[in-house]
Design a protein around this motif. Structure first.
Motif, short mmCIF file in Angstrom:
data_model
loop_
_atom_site.label_atom_id
_atom_site.label_comp_id
_atom_site.label_asym_id
_atom_site.label_seq_id
_atom_site.Cartn_x
_atom_site.Cartn_y
_atom_site.Cartn_z
N MET A 207 -12.66 -17.08 16.93
CA MET A 207 -13.38 -18.32 16.68
C MET A 207 -12.54 -19.34 15.93
O MET A 207 -12.66 -20.55 16.17
N THR A 208 -11.68 -18.89 15.01
CA THR A 208 -10.80 -19.87 14.35
C THR A 208 -9.79 -20.44 15.35
O THR A 208 -9.45 -21.63 15.29
N ALA A 209 -9.33 -19.60 16.29
CA ALA A 209 -8.44 -20.10 17.34
C ALA A 209 -9.17 -21.09 18.25
O ALA A 209 -8.59 -22.11 18.66
N ILE A 210 -10.41 -20.81 18.55
CA ILE A 210 -11.21 -21.74 19.36
C ILE A 210 -11.38 -23.07 18.63
O ILE A 210 -11.30 -24.15 19.23
N ALA A 211 -11.60 -23.00 17.31
CA ALA A 211 -11.71 -24.23 16.51
C ALA A 211 -10.43 -25.05 16.63
O ALA A 211 -10.47 -26.29 16.77
N GLU A 212 -9.28 -24.37 16.60
CA GLU A 212 -8.00 -25.09 16.75
C GLU A 212 -7.85 -25.64 18.17
O GLU A 212 -7.41 -26.78 18.35
N ALA A 213 -8.21 -24.85 19.17
CA ALA A 213 -8.12 -25.32 20.56
C ALA A 213 -9.03 -26.52 20.81
O ALA A 213 -8.70 -27.39 21.63
#
Length: 577
Positions: A207-213
């Motif tokens: 989810m933190t990677a999705i936030a960055e994406a």
């Protein structure tokens, strides 16, 4: 780009007017030791901090909030910390999923009702990321997400341990009598060695990677280990950047476009993402007024391979290795033109510019598209007469022999009943069985707990089996693996077809055809439907009562119906008398 003037700041509507109400606002700020110079002509920045003494993923947030404040002050803003509901998946029963929407509501209302111009969102543990983002999207002020960062890799007797994933694996070995109690205790002390969220590609890292994406973090922010000095610097930079975002009026709606969610979907599949990503991405998209459904996610999975060799899909590496290999910018650089590179991000620049200089320093950790970890994306969406509104499986993380499977159902109506039977070493259950847990969905759980990775029956463990098809309307931890079919919708508790399944019925799974069916004719299903009676409600009062009446099903993101964009008119700015 035009910039706001100081008298156009939202906070000025609290503090600037020469009237009695603003006299009260100013005098109470002075009461706390602030002076006029602290707020006059300066953006007031809310820092929504999900720290608590029971949230191991966020234990460092006491320090990080000071780093964020330092950055805000350096950029000429006034930082104000607003504590919010802290959701630790390890500590909260039955699941933090029950309270994700509560955090989203709190975030939205904290932003709306206070004299603030922008917001830094401090989160990381599974449900805090989507909860904070959902609330900030609905509030509509400039917002930047500061990810908690993964913990350091675990260690036991010289072996690298991954939080969650190795716990599940070695628990089965302990139940099989291979791991001793003393060894198990040693693992407890070595599997989580620092603050930060899970360092596998579980729900938190996903989810933190999705936030960055999506463009909501600084470039590379989601990959930085929590204990790394780079994390302090990133936190301070979040504080500096949000002040500029206020002057630029860079609000979430300018960032969270359909193309941004397409990027998030692409990145999620390439990461070997958690199954929970589907629920949260749909919920966040619906808050932003973007149409995103299960079929969109499944189509992406067909064409985007897994290239992050990180457990549990990968066999060796953890998030620390991923960071050293170049982190999320390096993975996005490998994806290249499969991303929408013109999408705006919180630093004011397009995604393509942010990743232009990224390098991949370890092409075994972050694989090229020509040498993937798994040939398709992380997840697959199944439909059929058992899941007309969809179910989810993670084929990249289970034994391929179960991708096409048929077997008899062994059905349980509650987790306690199932758990008791799993430890019965005399249970005569065949290895081709489909182990079923129902009444564990959004309403039935309640809260859709992470019960979907059903432990292997001890009787099968003793015979050397380590995987089997397991089926439920629950979720599973993002650190989990195995042939687990999850999120069956509609759930059994509200009368979904799963409620009609009986012991001995044949269940057929086909990942290639994206099918999940019980081999029962329509007339028999109609008779069972007529005989079904709904169970008693889980709640009779309070938050649970509200939750039960307004929670949407998994295929719609499990948001509350009254919080979605389109339910009603947006809330006006609070009137200040």
């Amino acid at each position: 780009m035009s910039r706001k003037k100081p008298d156009e700041l939202r906070s000025a509507r609290w503090f600037a007017p020469d009237d009695l109400r603003s006299f009260g606002h100013r005098s109470r700020m002075l009461q706390m030791g602030y002076d006029y110079a602290d707020w006059e002509g300066k953006p007031v920045i809310a820092i929504i901090n999900t720290w608590s003494d029971l949230n191991q993923c966020h234990v460092h947030f006491k320090q990080r909030v000071e780093d964020v404040k330092r950055g805000v002050l350096q950029a000429g803003g006034l930082p104000v910390e607003l504590p919010a509901l802290s959701l630790s998946e390890s500590a909260v029963k039955p699941t933090t999923m029950l309270y994700r929407n509560m955090l989203a509501m709190e975030t939205e209302e904290q932003i709306r009702c206070h004299p603030v111009d922008g917001v830094v969102l401090m989160g990381g543990c599974d449900k805090t990321t989507p909860g904070l983002i959902m609330g900030a999207v609905s509030a509509g002020l400039p917002a930047i997400f500061m990810p908690a960062g993964p913990m350091l890799r675990g260690n036991w007797r010289g072996k690298t341990l991954g939080s969650g994933s190795d716990g599940w694996k070695h628990w089965d070995e302990r139940r099989a009598g291979i791991v001793t109690e003393a060894q198990w205790r040693e693992m407890e002390k070595g599997i989580a060695r620092s603050y930060g969220h899970c360092m596998t590609m579980g729900t938190a890292s996903t989810m933190t990677a999705i936030a960055e994406a999506l463009g909501l973090t600084l470039p590379g922010a989601s990959s930085i280990p929590a204990a790394d000095a780079n994390h302090h610097r990133m936190a301070a930079e979040c504080g500096r950047r949000i002040v500029e975002m206020v002057w630029e009026d860079l609000v979430p709606s300018r960032i969270l476009t359909a193309e941004a969610f397409d990027n998030a979907n692409t990145v999620a599949m390439a990461l070997g993402c958690s199954t929970n990503a589907i629920i949260h991405m749909i919920a966040m998209a619906r808050r932003a007024g973007i149409s995103l459904g299960l079929d969109d996610l499944d189509r992406k999975s067909r064409v985007i391979p897994v290239i992050a060799n990180v457990r549990p899909v990968g066999d060796t590496y953890l998030m620390e290795d991923f960071f050293y290999a170049g982190g999320l910018p390096a993975l996005m650089k490998e994806l290249g033109d499969r991303l929408n590179l013109d999408c705006l991000t919180v630093n004011g620049r397009p995604l393509g510019e942010n990743i232009a200089g990224a390098e991949n320093f370890n092409r075994d950790v972050i694989r090229p598209l020509t040498d993937p970890v798994y040939h398709e994306g992380s997840l697959a969406v199944l439909r059929g007469n058992l899941a007309p509104d969809g179910a989810v499986i993670k084929p990249a993380a289970c034994d391929p022999r179960f991708h096409e499977h048929e077997g008899p159902a062994y059905v349980f109506d509650s987790y306690p009943a199932l758990k008791e039977k799993l430890d019965d070493e005399s249970w005569d259950i065949p290895p081709d069985a489909v182990l079923v847990l129902r009444n564990a969905g959004p309403q039935g759980g309640p809260g859709m707990p992470e019960w979907g990775m059903i432990p292997m029956p001890k009787a099968l463990l003793k015979k050397g089996h380590r995987d089997m098809v397991r089926l439920s309307d629950a979720r599973m931890s993002g650190t989990s693996y195995g042939a687990c079919i999850l999120h069956v919708a509609p759930e059994a508790f509200v009368g979904g077809p799963l409620a009609l399944l009986r012991n001995g019925d044949r269940v057929r799974l086909s990942v290639s055809k994206r099918r999940l069916d019980m081999l029962i004719d329509d007339d028999e299903l109609a008779r069972r439907r007529a005989a079904w009676t709904p169970p008693a409600p889980r709640y009779e009062r309070g938050y649970g009562w509200m939750y039960s009446r307004h929670i949407l099903q998994a295929d719609k993101g499990c948001d509350f119906d009254f919080l979605e964009t389109g339910f009603g008119a947006p809330v006006d700015e609070p009137v200040i008398y």
